[in-house]
Design an enzyme around this catalytic site. Structure first.
Site, short mmCIF file in Angstrom:
data_model
loop_
_atom_site.label_atom_id
_atom_site.label_comp_id
_atom_site.label_asym_id
_atom_site.label_seq_id
_atom_site.Cartn_x
_atom_site.Cartn_y
_atom_site.Cartn_z
N ASN A 190 -1.29 -7.58 -18.31
CA ASN A 190 -0.62 -7.48 -17.02
C ASN A 190 -1.64 -6.92 -16.04
O ASN A 190 -2.13 -5.81 -16.24
CB ASN A 190 0.60 -6.56 -17.13
CG ASN A 190 1.28 -6.30 -15.80
OD1 ASN A 190 1.98 -5.31 -15.64
ND2 ASN A 190 1.09 -7.17 -14.82
N GLY A 191 -1.96 -7.69 -15.00
CA GLY A 191 -2.94 -7.22 -14.02
C GLY A 191 -3.83 -8.35 -13.58
O GLY A 191 -3.49 -9.52 -13.72
N CYS A 207 3.34 -9.72 -14.47
CA CYS A 207 3.64 -10.06 -15.85
C CYS A 207 4.29 -8.85 -16.50
O CYS A 207 4.21 -7.74 -15.99
CB CYS A 207 2.37 -10.37 -16.63
SG CYS A 207 1.48 -11.80 -16.00
N ASP A 234 13.78 -4.24 1.29
CA ASP A 234 12.61 -3.49 0.80
C ASP A 234 11.32 -3.92 1.45
O ASP A 234 10.36 -3.14 1.47
CB ASP A 234 12.50 -3.65 -0.73
CG ASP A 234 12.32 -5.09 -1.10
OD1 ASP A 234 11.18 -5.54 -1.20
OD2 ASP A 234 13.33 -5.79 -1.25
N GLY A 283 8.22 -11.94 -14.85
CA GLY A 283 7.54 -13.22 -14.97
C GLY A 283 8.45 -14.24 -15.62
O GLY A 283 9.06 -13.95 -16.65
N TYR A 343 9.49 -2.47 -4.99
CA TYR A 343 10.17 -3.75 -5.21
C TYR A 343 10.14 -4.28 -6.64
O TYR A 343 11.16 -4.74 -7.15
CB TYR A 343 9.55 -4.81 -4.28
CG TYR A 343 10.00 -6.22 -4.56
CD1 TYR A 343 11.32 -6.61 -4.33
CD2 TYR A 343 9.11 -7.17 -5.05
CE1 TYR A 343 11.73 -7.91 -4.60
CE2 TYR A 343 9.52 -8.47 -5.31
CZ TYR A 343 10.84 -8.83 -5.08
OH TYR A 343 11.25 -10.11 -5.34
#
Ligand code: SF4
Length: 474
Positions: A109-110, A9, A353, A35, A249
């Site tokens: 975010n997480g 996110c 990657d 996101g 990435y």
């Protein structure tokens, strides 16, 4: 089935700007790569916090009219890819509640590793949840807090959750940014004139003309109000575990993440990869866009020329109508097209990657060979991905990670490449931050820095036993 780790996110917040909602819209626009499922903005005019959320891209979700309904000088925003909870509007963020401490909106975010445990306890005590998102737990803890100020209630609630969280919160009169004690996810602080900006990546600051100042430190609660800014450090110190995959990435290469230029780090990883895994070749070809920086580093270090032998179509939507007639390599061809004049008759080093399932990589190798390449040597700018992530990144289950279940030679056979080599873990760590061990690299090692209670631990153990044939879905 995704063949890349999926971004988690993106969060953004601004305090003290006359066009706070518009700036947040632009910030989210720059963070769209983190996101694409839903987007939302909450804004405060000092009296009320108002919110607008919808499924879809930022540009499709907001227009002049919706932004005009979000007046005020402070705002926060979120772009979501669901890592916990379903993809539906009820799980979109920010989440806004009104409780004894007043209104508060929250963006996360997480991934909280004890969310299920806390949620069960809260439900037993009478809480009613609106969503299946792990983030809502924080707001229930906040609403139940007996602390005297909203700031203390925030500190009390975030002190009870564990895992990966970069949070941005908005009350009627303040903006609060929190980063978990391990610092898994990024969160940067900047300034736009007198306004204070916080966001996942600095590319969001660049778009609105803000200047990056520093990161919210792991374990820091950063408060912005009319009185100015202040820091609270309520958590016991913990070893830093910043997500190394942000550098490999996720993050945009024009961002600074964890205080480092993503572009420089990725190019450096390509240089190290060239030293560790050289090959006699005529051209270095990146898999665009993710492999471009590493390929530049590989070419620079090896002296083999870099050529754009694969061209990406940037206008591919989420879905397209597949023709009934079969077209060779159709799925990957919609996104990538080989340049025959570059690849024909050449020994190609194909730089990407990461390899997750391997299915897309195989299609690309076949496509490069079909375009006339004489040899195809795959070089990957990170180590083999052998374990899922539990800290806010959507990963396939372990059984579907090709490097978890296949030897290097089996991977080479599967990809139909002439050779396949990865960057070593030492190479990755030295390329990202030579002087520091502040990074999480669990998806390459299977060693997790934050433990999982109850159900999560059971799930994790099952996930790690998948090579014995057990099936687990996330
Ligand atoms: S497990 Fe991998 S993707 Fe997840 S936080 Fe750690 S390094 Fe990042």
């Amino acid at each position: 089935m995704p063949d890349k780790f999926k971004d988690e996110c993106g969060v953004f917040g601004i305090f003290g700007h006359p066009e706070a909602a518009n700036m947040t819209y632009l910030g989210l626009y720059a963070l769209q790569h983190r996101g694409q499922e839903s987007a939302g903005i909450a804004a405060s005019d000092g009296e009320h916090v108002r919110i607008s959320r919808a499924m879809g891209y930022v540009a499709d979700t907001f227009d002049g009219d919706t932004l005009a309904e979000l007046p005020g000088t402070c705002a926060i925003g979120h772009v979501r890819y669901s890592t916990a909870g379903e993809s539906k509007l009820a799980n979109a963020q920010p989440i806004l509640i009104d409780c004894a401490h007043g209104q508060i909106a929250l963006c996360h975010n997480g991934n909280l590793v004890n969310a299920r445990e806390l949620r069960d306890e809260l439900v037993q005590q009478g809480s009613i949840f609106q969503s299946t998102s792990d983030t809502e737990v924080v707001l229930h803890l906040y609403a139940r807090s007996k602390a005297r100020s909203s700031e203390d209630a925030i500190v009390e609630s975030v002190s009870q959750v564990r895992g990966a969280f970069s949070l941005v919160m908005l009350t009627r009169d303040r903006l609060v940014a929190v980063r978990d004690p391990h610092g898994f996810r990024p969160l940067a602080i900047g300034r736009l004139g007198d306004a204070v900006v916080v966001c996942s990546e600095t590319c969001a600051m660049d778009l609105i003309g803000a200047t990056y100042e520093r990161d919210v430190e792991p374990g820091e609660v950063f408060v912005v109000s009319a009185e100015g800014t202040r820091s609270i450090k309520p958590f016991p110190p913990a070893p830093s575990s910043q997500c190394i995959f942000e550098h490999v990435y996720f993050a945009r290469p024009d961002s600074y993440v964890f205080g480092r230029s993503v572009n420089e780090v990725r190019t450096n990883l390509g240089r190290i990869l060239a030293r560790e895994q050289p090959v006699h070749a005529d051209v270095v070809v990146p898999v665009p866009d993710s492999g471009v920086c590493a390929a530049m580093g590989y070419a620079e270090e090896s002296g083999v020329p870099l050529r754009m032998g694969l061209i990406r179509n940037h206008y591919v939507g989420r879905t397209f109508i597949q023709p009934q007639a079969s077209i060779r390599h159709f799925g990957v061809k919609v996104k990538l097209n080989p340049v025959r004049s570059i690849l024909g008759g050449q020994r190609v080093v194909l730089v990407d990657d990461s390899i997750v399932r391997g299915t897309t990589s195989r299609k690309i190798v076949r496509m490069v060979r079909a375009a006339g390449a004489r040899e195809v040597h795959v070089r990957i700018s990170c180590p083999p991905t052998i374990s899922p992530c539990f800290y806010g990144v959507d990963t396939p289950r372990r059984a579907d990670l090709i490097a978890a279940t296949h030897t290097l030679e089996e991977i080479r056979e599967f990809l139909e490449a002439d050779s396949v080599q990865y960057l070593s873990l030492e190479g990755l760590l030295s390329g990202v931050a030579p002087e520091s061990n502040a990074y999480c690299s669990s998806c390459y090692t299977g060693r997790y820095p934050v433990e999982f209670p109850r159900d999560e631990a059971r799930y994790l153990q099952l996930a790690l036993k998948l090579d014995k044939g057990e099936a687990v879905t996330r």
